[in-house]
Design a protein around this motif. Structure first.
Motif, PDB file in Angstrom:
ATOM      1  N   LEU A 144       0.828  -1.208   0.000  1.00 23.50           N
ATOM      2  CA  LEU A 144       0.000   0.000   0.000  1.00 23.50           C
ATOM      3  C   LEU A 144       0.863   1.259   0.000  1.00 23.50           C
ATOM      4  CD1 LEU A 144      -3.054   0.524   0.042  1.00 23.50           C
ATOM      5  CD2 LEU A 144      -2.904   0.745   2.522  1.00 23.50           C
ATOM      6  N   SER A 145       1.990   1.213   0.695  1.00 28.92           N
ATOM      7  CA  SER A 145       2.849   2.391   0.773  1.00 28.92           C
ATOM      8  C   SER A 145       3.437   2.766  -0.581  1.00 28.92           C
ATOM      9  CB  SER A 145       3.982   2.140   1.774  1.00 28.92           C
ATOM     10  OG  SER A 145       4.834   1.104   1.334  1.00 28.92           O
ATOM     11  N   PHE A 146       3.752   1.774  -1.415  1.00 26.55           N
ATOM     12  CA  PHE A 146       4.299   2.071  -2.735  1.00 26.55           C
ATOM     13  C   PHE A 146       3.237   2.630  -3.682  1.00 26.55           C
ATOM     14  CE2 PHE A 146       7.331  -1.127  -1.149  1.00 26.55           C
ATOM     15  CZ  PHE A 146       8.500  -0.412  -1.303  1.00 26.55           C
ATOM     16  N   LEU A 147       1.985   2.308  -3.417  1.00 27.35           N
ATOM     17  CA  LEU A 147       0.897   2.876  -4.215  1.00 27.35           C
ATOM     18  C   LEU A 147       0.617   4.330  -3.837  1.00 27.35           C
ATOM     19  CD1 LEU A 147      -1.663  -0.101  -4.195  1.00 27.35           C
ATOM     20  CD2 LEU A 147      -0.056   0.518  -6.010  1.00 27.35           C
ATOM     21  N   VAL A 148       0.927   4.689  -2.593  1.00 27.21           N
ATOM     22  CA  VAL A 148       0.645   6.031  -2.099  1.00 27.21           C
ATOM     23  C   VAL A 148       1.795   6.995  -2.374  1.00 27.21           C
ATOM     24  CG1 VAL A 148       0.094   7.385  -0.034  1.00 27.21           C
ATOM     25  CG2 VAL A 148      -0.894   5.127  -0.328  1.00 27.21           C
ATOM     26  N   ALA A 149       3.031   6.504  -2.376  1.00 27.15           N
ATOM     27  CA  ALA A 149       4.200   7.368  -2.539  1.00 27.15           C
ATOM     28  C   ALA A 149       4.152   8.099  -3.880  1.00 27.15           C
ATOM     29  CB  ALA A 149       5.477   6.543  -2.424  1.00 27.15           C
ATOM     30  N   ARG A 164      -6.449   7.674   0.679  1.00 25.76           N
ATOM     31  CA  ARG A 164      -7.697   7.826   1.443  1.00 25.76           C
ATOM     32  C   ARG A 164      -7.978   6.566   2.254  1.00 25.76           C
ATOM     33  NH1 ARG A 164      -7.082  12.210  -0.792  1.00 25.76           N
ATOM     34  NH2 ARG A 164      -5.701  12.257   1.003  1.00 25.76           N
ATOM     35  N   LEU A 165      -7.624   5.420   1.712  1.00 27.89           N
ATOM     36  CA  LEU A 165      -7.845   4.162   2.427  1.00 27.89           C
ATOM     37  C   LEU A 165      -7.009   4.108   3.695  1.00 27.89           C
ATOM     38  CD1 LEU A 165      -9.043   1.324   2.629  1.00 27.89           C
ATOM     39  CD2 LEU A 165      -7.170   0.504   1.187  1.00 27.89           C
ATOM     40  N   THR A 166      -5.729   4.483   3.616  1.00 24.63           N
ATOM     41  CA  THR A 166      -4.881   4.479   4.812  1.00 24.63           C
ATOM     42  C   THR A 166      -5.398   5.474   5.847  1.00 24.63           C
ATOM     43  OG1 THR A 166      -3.376   6.133   3.845  1.00 24.63           O
ATOM     44  CG2 THR A 166      -2.853   3.801   3.480  1.00 24.63           C
ATOM     45  N   GLU A 167      -5.880   6.624   5.388  1.00 25.31           N
ATOM     46  CA  GLU A 167      -6.430   7.612   6.321  1.00 25.31           C
ATOM     47  C   GLU A 167      -7.686   7.083   7.001  1.00 25.31           C
ATOM     48  OE1 GLU A 167      -7.015  10.902   3.750  1.00 25.31           O
ATOM     49  OE2 GLU A 167      -4.911  11.543   3.784  1.00 25.31           O
ATOM     50  N   SER A 197      -5.293  -4.971  13.619  1.00 25.47           N
ATOM     51  CA  SER A 197      -4.698  -5.123  12.286  1.00 25.47           C
ATOM     52  C   SER A 197      -5.112  -3.987  11.363  1.00 25.47           C
ATOM     53  CB  SER A 197      -5.114  -6.465  11.676  1.00 25.47           C
ATOM     54  OG  SER A 197      -4.629  -7.545  12.426  1.00 25.47           O
ATOM     55  N   LEU A 198      -6.397  -3.644  11.352  1.00 31.96           N
ATOM     56  CA  LEU A 198      -6.871  -2.572  10.475  1.00 31.96           C
ATOM     57  C   LEU A 198      -6.218  -1.237  10.821  1.00 31.96           C
ATOM     58  CD1 LEU A 198     -10.694  -3.400  10.227  1.00 31.96           C
ATOM     59  CD2 LEU A 198      -8.925  -3.773   8.496  1.00 31.96           C
ATOM     60  N   HIS A 199      -6.144  -0.939  12.106  1.00 34.24           N
ATOM     61  CA  HIS A 199      -5.510   0.317  12.508  1.00 34.24           C
ATOM     62  C   HIS A 199      -4.014   0.297  12.196  1.00 34.24           C
ATOM     63  CE1 HIS A 199      -4.249   3.697  15.065  1.00 34.24           C
ATOM     64  NE2 HIS A 199      -5.489   4.104  14.953  1.00 34.24           N
ATOM     65  N   THR A 200      -3.380  -0.864  12.342  1.00 32.93           N
ATOM     66  CA  THR A 200      -1.956  -0.978  12.057  1.00 32.93           C
ATOM     67  C   THR A 200      -1.667  -0.773  10.575  1.00 32.93           C
ATOM     68  OG1 THR A 200      -1.661  -2.509  13.917  1.00 32.93           O
ATOM     69  CG2 THR A 200       0.050  -2.507  12.228  1.00 32.93           C
ATOM     70  N   ILE A 201      -2.539  -1.272   9.704  1.00 33.35           N
ATOM     71  CA  ILE A 201      -2.354  -1.066   8.260  1.00 33.35           C
ATOM     72  C   ILE A 201      -2.342   0.424   7.941  1.00 33.35           C
ATOM     73  CG2 ILE A 201      -3.408  -1.390   5.985  1.00 33.35           C
ATOM     74  CD1 ILE A 201      -4.503  -4.067   7.019  1.00 33.35           C
ATOM     75  N   GLY A 202      -3.298   1.158   8.505  1.00 32.47           N
ATOM     76  CA  GLY A 202      -3.346   2.594   8.254  1.00 32.47           C
ATOM     77  C   GLY A 202      -2.158   3.341   8.822  1.00 32.47           C
ATOM     78  N   ALA A 203      -1.761   2.986  10.052  1.00 29.89           N
ATOM     79  CA  ALA A 203      -0.649   3.691  10.706  1.00 29.89           C
ATOM     80  C   ALA A 203       0.682   3.385  10.022  1.00 29.89           C
ATOM     81  CB  ALA A 203      -0.592   3.313  12.181  1.00 29.89           C
ATOM     82  N   PHE A 208       5.308   4.182   6.213  1.00 34.72           N
ATOM     83  CA  PHE A 208       6.062   3.547   5.145  1.00 34.72           C
ATOM     84  C   PHE A 208       6.145   4.431   3.904  1.00 34.72           C
ATOM     85  CE2 PHE A 208       5.353  -1.143   6.579  1.00 34.72           C
ATOM     86  CZ  PHE A 208       6.108  -0.890   7.704  1.00 34.72           C
ATOM     87  N   TYR A 209       5.013   5.040   3.503  1.00 35.05           N
ATOM     88  CA  TYR A 209       5.075   5.810   2.258  1.00 35.05           C
ATOM     89  C   TYR A 209       5.912   7.077   2.421  1.00 35.05           C
ATOM     90  CZ  TYR A 209       1.545   9.543   3.119  1.00 35.05           C
ATOM     91  OH  TYR A 209       0.857  10.642   3.560  1.00 35.05           O
ATOM     92  N   GLU A 210       5.997   7.597   3.649  1.00 36.58           N
ATOM     93  CA  GLU A 210       6.883   8.738   3.871  1.00 36.58           C
ATOM     94  C   GLU A 210       8.348   8.326   3.724  1.00 36.58           C
ATOM     95  OE1 GLU A 210       5.788  10.214   7.676  1.00 36.58           O
ATOM     96  OE2 GLU A 210       4.053  11.345   6.922  1.00 36.58           O
ATOM     97  N   VAL A 211       8.668   7.104   4.116  1.00 35.45           N
ATOM     98  CA  VAL A 211      10.024   6.592   3.910  1.00 35.45           C
ATOM     99  C   VAL A 211      10.291   6.408   2.422  1.00 35.45           C
ATOM    100  CG1 VAL A 211      11.555   4.635   4.316  1.00 35.45           C
ATOM    101  CG2 VAL A 211      10.121   5.473   6.162  1.00 35.45           C
ATOM    102  N   VAL A 212       9.315   5.865   1.688  1.00 34.80           N
ATOM    103  CA  VAL A 212       9.487   5.607   0.255  1.00 34.80           C
ATOM    104  C   VAL A 212       9.707   6.909  -0.507  1.00 34.80           C
ATOM    105  CG1 VAL A 212       8.359   4.718  -1.818  1.00 34.80           C
ATOM    106  CG2 VAL A 212       8.147   3.473   0.331  1.00 34.80           C
TER     107      VAL A 212
END
Length: 323
Positions: A144-149, A164-167, A197-203, A208-212
């Motif tokens: 998901l992070s690579f799709l958002v970066a 929007r999904l991560t948010e 798990s759901l909250h962890t995916i978003g957080a 992750f995408y900020e790192v990418v």
């Protein structure tokens, strides 16, 4: 022939150090005045809100304030040795006096005379909920992070939807999600795992995408030059750069999830949180102290282990101030 004065339209400047000092003093005094007014307004709003809350509260907070520590006095064990008995399910001399001292009944038999103390089993359940939730969150947050970066998203519409999904996933606290799934799936660790798990995916997705977005793009440009696909660019150009930080963030999130799993247990998510809530509500002093002690030791151990492992993975230099 006349020449225009190049300084004719230049802004006027202070003619002396005294004028500069006076201007600086006025600016500082103005800032202090505004700060003081802001604090006065904030204090007035705080006092007004506290008064309103006190009047709206049937118990009147300020009237009950002298009794603040009465509840803690109820939880002080009559015999401090009962704390260790409760922790290791050792029979208490007062076990016939009531449910508060039925420590030995919670044993989880394993083989022969060997058993696991009840609270240790509950702590293991809580840790398992946190661990499974972190693994699930990591597995889904990485792609998901690579799709958002911005620098690697395959398309802008897809990036917006994924962001929007991560948010959305991190918008609701775990305890709210757990309450919803507890109503659907009944109480137990499954609802807790889904919620965390759901909250962890978003957080993790956000971290992750900020790192990418801060990676070196030269390897990606090289992969593009040889005709690599998007998935190949992610796999061979981006992932090796970000994986140490991904693992570091996942371990950090594991610490958070241990605490979240404990809180969710208090609302029917299973584990040690549920038993702690029952013990406190019934006023069982020795059991409550034993549970708090075990929870504190476990969280400290998880924090220390994850910090050690993150240092080994990322390197000691990442934890030092860079000059």
């Amino acid at each position: 022939m006349t020449f225009a004065d190049p300084n004719a339209h230049a802004p006027a400047t202070p003619q002396s150090a005294r004028e500069i000092g006076d201007a600086w003093g006025k600016m500082v005094a103005r800032r202090r005045l505004y700060t003081g007014l802001g604090l006065v307004i904030l204090l007035a709003a705080f006092v007004a809100s506290v008064r309103f809350a006190d009047e709206s509260n049937a118990g009147h907070f300020f009237d009950r304030l002298p009794h603040l520590f009465d509840f803690l006095s109820w939880l002080i064990p009559k015999d401090w040795n009962d704390v260790w008995r409760a922790l290791f399910d050792i029979a208490s001399p007062m076990q016939k006096t009531g449910e508060e001292y039925n420590f030995a009944e919670g044993r989880v038999p394993v083989w022969g005379g060997f058993y696991i103390p009840e609270y240790f089993e509950l702590m293991i359940i809580t840790i398992n909920v946190a661990l499974v939730s972190t693994i699930i969150g990591f597995i889904f947050a990485v792609p998901l992070s690579f799709l958002v970066a911005r620098n690697l998203a395959p398309s802008n519409p897809l990036r917006i939807v994924a962001k929007r999904l991560t948010e959305f996933l991190r918008a609701f606290p775990e305890i709210v999600i757990a309450g919803l799934f507890s109503a659907i799936l009944s109480i137990g660790p499954v609802a807790a795992i889904i919620a965390v798990s759901l909250h962890t995916i978003g957080a993790l997705g956000k971290l992750f995408y900020e790192v990418v977005e801060n990676i070196d793009m030269k390897p990606d440009e090289g992969m593009k030059a040889v005709g690599a696909s998007w998935s190949e660019r992610v796999r061979f150009a981006a992932l090796p750069q970000v994986m140490p930080n991904f693992v570091s963030y996942a371990l950090l999130r594991l610490e958070v999830n241990v605490r979240a799993s404990t809180i969710i247990g208090a609302v029917g998510g299973g584990g040690i949180g549920e038993e702690l809530k029952l013990s406190i509500s019934r006023g069982f002093g020795a059991k409550t102290v034993a549970l708090v002690l075990l929870l504190f030791i476990t969280i400290v151990a998880v924090d220390q282990f994850s910090a050690w492992l993150r240092r080994r993975l990322v390197g000691e230099h990442a934890f030092l101030l860079q000059h």
